[in-house]
Design a protein around this motif. Structure first.
Motif, mmCIF file in Angstrom:
data_model
loop_
_atom_site.group_PDB
_atom_site.id
_atom_site.type_symbol
_atom_site.label_atom_id
_atom_site.label_comp_id
_atom_site.label_asym_id
_atom_site.label_seq_id
_atom_site.Cartn_x
_atom_site.Cartn_y
_atom_site.Cartn_z
ATOM 1 N N UNK A 37 0.811 -1.223 0.000
ATOM 2 C CA UNK A 37 0.000 0.000 0.000
ATOM 3 C C UNK A 37 0.841 1.268 0.000
ATOM 4 N N UNK A 38 2.131 1.133 -0.331
ATOM 5 C CA UNK A 38 3.053 2.272 -0.204
ATOM 6 C C UNK A 38 2.557 3.557 -0.879
ATOM 7 N N UNK A 39 2.057 3.434 -2.121
ATOM 8 C CA UNK A 39 1.683 4.653 -2.853
ATOM 9 C C UNK A 39 0.493 5.346 -2.184
ATOM 10 N N UNK A 40 -0.451 4.565 -1.661
ATOM 11 C CA UNK A 40 -1.575 5.177 -0.949
ATOM 12 C C UNK A 40 -1.088 5.815 0.356
ATOM 13 N N UNK A 41 -0.213 5.089 1.075
ATOM 14 C CA UNK A 41 0.261 5.602 2.367
ATOM 15 C C UNK A 41 0.974 6.949 2.181
ATOM 16 N N UNK A 42 1.730 7.054 1.096
ATOM 17 C CA UNK A 42 2.429 8.313 0.817
ATOM 18 C C UNK A 42 1.421 9.457 0.611
ATOM 19 N N UNK A 43 0.347 9.164 -0.112
ATOM 20 C CA UNK A 43 -0.668 10.199 -0.369
ATOM 21 C C UNK A 43 -1.446 10.544 0.905
ATOM 22 N N UNK A 44 -1.683 9.536 1.745
ATOM 23 C CA UNK A 44 -2.403 9.813 2.999
ATOM 24 C C UNK A 44 -1.553 10.715 3.898
ATOM 25 N N UNK A 45 -0.237 10.433 3.926
ATOM 26 C CA UNK A 45 0.661 11.305 4.705
ATOM 27 C C UNK A 45 0.626 12.717 4.149
ATOM 28 N N UNK A 46 0.673 12.833 2.819
ATOM 29 C CA UNK A 46 0.656 14.166 2.194
ATOM 30 C C UNK A 46 -0.653 14.896 2.516
ATOM 31 N N UNK A 47 -1.716 14.130 2.738
ATOM 32 C CA UNK A 47 -3.014 14.745 3.088
ATOM 33 C C UNK A 47 -3.065 15.139 4.561
ATOM 34 N N UNK A 48 -2.023 14.781 5.298
ATOM 35 C CA UNK A 48 -1.942 15.196 6.703
ATOM 36 C C UNK A 48 -2.157 14.074 7.712
ATOM 37 N N UNK A 49 -2.350 12.852 7.261
ATOM 38 C CA UNK A 49 -2.596 11.739 8.197
ATOM 39 C C UNK A 49 -1.279 11.319 8.844
ATOM 40 N N UNK A 50 -1.381 10.902 10.091
ATOM 41 C CA UNK A 50 -0.218 10.257 10.733
ATOM 42 C C UNK A 50 -0.483 8.767 10.713
ATOM 43 N N UNK A 51 0.525 8.012 10.317
ATOM 44 C CA UNK A 51 0.315 6.572 10.165
ATOM 45 C C UNK A 51 1.223 5.809 11.105
ATOM 46 N N UNK A 52 0.644 4.797 11.722
ATOM 47 C CA UNK A 52 1.444 3.917 12.571
ATOM 48 C C UNK A 52 1.423 2.549 11.882
ATOM 49 N N UNK A 53 2.589 2.153 11.352
ATOM 50 C CA UNK A 53 2.626 0.949 10.516
ATOM 51 C C UNK A 53 3.305 -0.196 11.250
ATOM 52 N N UNK A 54 2.595 -1.306 11.335
ATOM 53 C CA UNK A 54 3.168 -2.513 11.941
ATOM 54 C C UNK A 54 3.263 -3.611 10.883
ATOM 55 N N UNK A 55 3.619 -4.844 11.300
ATOM 56 C CA UNK A 55 3.814 -5.921 10.327
ATOM 57 C C UNK A 55 2.572 -6.185 9.479
ATOM 58 N N UNK A 56 1.424 -6.313 10.155
ATOM 59 C CA UNK A 56 0.207 -6.679 9.416
ATOM 60 C C UNK A 56 -0.950 -5.724 9.722
ATOM 61 N N UNK A 57 -0.610 -4.526 10.196
ATOM 62 C CA UNK A 57 -1.680 -3.580 10.515
ATOM 63 C C UNK A 57 -1.207 -2.140 10.365
ATOM 64 N N UNK A 58 -2.165 -1.258 10.110
ATOM 65 C CA UNK A 58 -1.848 0.169 9.969
ATOM 66 C C UNK A 58 -2.899 0.954 10.741
ATOM 67 N N UNK A 59 -2.446 1.904 11.581
ATOM 68 C CA UNK A 59 -3.397 2.807 12.219
ATOM 69 C C UNK A 59 -3.288 4.158 11.544
ATOM 70 N N UNK A 60 -4.453 4.676 11.146
ATOM 71 C CA UNK A 60 -4.457 5.999 10.537
ATOM 72 C C UNK A 60 -5.025 6.998 11.538
ATOM 73 N N UNK A 61 -4.208 8.034 11.822
ATOM 74 C CA UNK A 61 -4.653 9.126 12.693
ATOM 75 C C UNK A 61 -5.002 10.287 11.771
ATOM 76 N N UNK A 62 -6.287 10.614 11.671
ATOM 77 C CA UNK A 62 -6.698 11.609 10.673
ATOM 78 C C UNK A 62 -6.221 13.014 11.027
ATOM 79 N N UNK A 63 -6.068 13.860 10.011
ATOM 80 C CA UNK A 63 -5.632 15.235 10.270
ATOM 81 C C UNK A 63 -6.811 16.103 10.716
#
Ligand code: EPZ
Length: 417
Positions: A259-285
């Motif tokens: 999901x790298x390309x999406x994660x990059x865009x979510x970060x650019x939109x202001x989201x903070x992401x916590x990425x683990x082995x098999x899970x991702x937490x999205x902290x919205x902006x």
């Protein structure tokens, strides 16, 4: 026809789990035709498209059973070489039986897939690949007729990256005599899964994860069992749902590396992401930043997440441009989002999205699978009630999406007409 009634203005929070990947399971099911005996696919969700493929495999003579997420496919003998119009017109991925039928039976008669709601979708690359391997192809009465007593390894140069054509070429080449090289192969994770399954069945394919694949043909394949990868598009849909919320949302059972390309865009939109082995937490902006998107073959931004990301941009603080280079006409949902008071203008094949303060619930209609998912996300955050009709599209690729999102706090009711 079922429809969704969504009470909007909901804030999502919590953990949501991703199912197996439809677009990896469809070719895996077709690949099972190559090995006489019973193969088993695990981590399989309950989706209409998978039922359609099961129906087609049964029509061809295979025994297919689905039980608690496990799909077993026994293809001891193939009794028909035909994929009829009735099934192919329901689902274009039926074209995946072309390669296996040709390789195992020496003949395939597959109804020509028509256009669909996301634009013209030719199959010329599939046919060129079969021809390169020595098949004689004719198109008559709406059917592709392919014949080859024995396929012969060859170089296949794809002028365009195609997931489907790469997979079909692989499934044909595994039983060809000699060596096949696929140049400019697609490298979506779903292609990798197909390669892994075929290799488990005894195929000899190297180059996994690259655009250059080499296949040493073998005499026969044997059945195999394999876990299917998590659905990166479902995961991406839920991550965008989290980005639209005000509280953290965790997406479990995904492969963050897909999901790298999406994660990059979510970060650019202001989201903070916590990425683990098999899970991702999205902290919205607090404020969503506008981000431009261009869809591209993997590892670029997936066309299958284009509509969902556009929904996020409808609430951004500024203007963004969304362009789909894979399916340039995949914007039928835009008129529906504008009914929810989004401000999107099409400039040729680019969506110019001006962020608004809020969306406003309305009656809308789903046009295709990913467009339906986008409308669901929009309905969850819109003010008031949104009704989405024609949601059979969403059941093709999402396993009870309303139940999953309701567990996060959405209020989506399915109304069966
Ligand atoms: C797969 O379709 C997916 N479907 C699509 O997901 C996805 O949008 C697409 O790949 C792109 O990632 C399945 O896996 C079942 P392509 P596919 O061949 O294989 C052109 C969803 O919502 N092309 O990679 O059909 C084509 O028009 C679906 O789950 C040719 O010109 O896509 C497009 O512009 C929708 N000639 C580009 O290549 C051909 O013979 C890439 O398409 C074949 C394709």
């Amino acid at each position: 026809m079922d429809r969704f009634i969504i009470e909007g203005n909901r804030d999502l929070a919590g953990t949501i789990s991703v199912s197996g990947a439809k677009n990896a399971i469809l070719p895996a099911m077709a690949a099972c035709l190559l090995a006489p005996g019973k193969s088993v696919l695990r981590n399989v969700p309950n989706l209409i498209d998978l039922k359609t493929m099961a129906h087609l495999l049964r029509f061809l003579g295979a025994h297919v059973d689905f039980n608690s997420g496990e799909l077993s496919i026994a293809a001891a003998t193939i009794t028909s070489n035909e994929a009829p119009y009735e099934l192919v017109s329901k689902m274009r991925a039926s074209i995946y039986v072309l390669g296996p039928l040709l390789a195992r039976q020496g003949e395939a008669l597959v109804s020509f897939p028509g256009g669909c709601a996301i634009g013209t979708r030719p199959v010329d690359l599939h046919l060129k690949a079969m021809e390169a391997l020595g098949a004689r192809i004719s198109v008559e009465h709406g059917y592709i007729h392919a014949i080859a007593e024995k396929l012969i390894g060859a170089d296949i140069h794809f002028e365009k990256s195609s997931v489907g054509a790469t997979i079909n070429a692989l499934m044909a080449a595994v039983l060809a005599s000699g060596t096949t090289r696929i140049i400019n192969a697609a490298r979506e994770p779903e292609v990798d899964t197909t390669i892994e399954l075929l290799n488990k069945m005894g195929a000899r394919i190297s180059g996994l994860g690259t655009t250059s694949l080499t296949i040493e043909g073998v005499e026969k394949l044997v059945p195999a069992a394999m876990d299917m990868i998590p659905d990166r598009i479902e995961a991406g849909t839920f991550l965008v749902a989290g980005a639209l919320s005000t509280q953290p949302v965790t997406v479990e059972n995904c492969v963050p590396g897909h999901l790298d390309s999406l994660l990059e865009k979510l970060r650019a939109a202001g989201c903070e992401l916590d990425i683990r082995d098999t899970g991702i937490t999205v902290n919205p902006p607090q404020k969503i930043k506008p981000v431009d998107v261009l869809t591209l073959p993997y590892p670029g931004f997936p066309t299958d997440l284009q509509a969902q990301f556009t929904v996020l941009m409808t609430l951004a603080d500024g203007v963004s441009f969304i362009e789909d280079t894979i399916f340039p006409d995949r914007f039928m949902y835009v008129a529906e989002l504008n009914r929810l008071q989004a401000d999107i203008r099409m400039e040729r094949n680019v969506a110019r999205v001006r962020g608004v303060a809020s969306l406003s619930g309305a009656e809308v209609m789903a046009s295709d699978l990913r467009a339906s998912a986008a409308l669901v996300l929009a309905g969850i955050v819109a003010q008031g009630q949104t009704t989405i009709s024609r949601i059979y599209h969403i059941d093709r690729g999402y396993d009870h999406i309303e139940e999953k999102l309701n567990r996060l706090g959405a209020r989506i009711k399915r109304e069966t007409a």
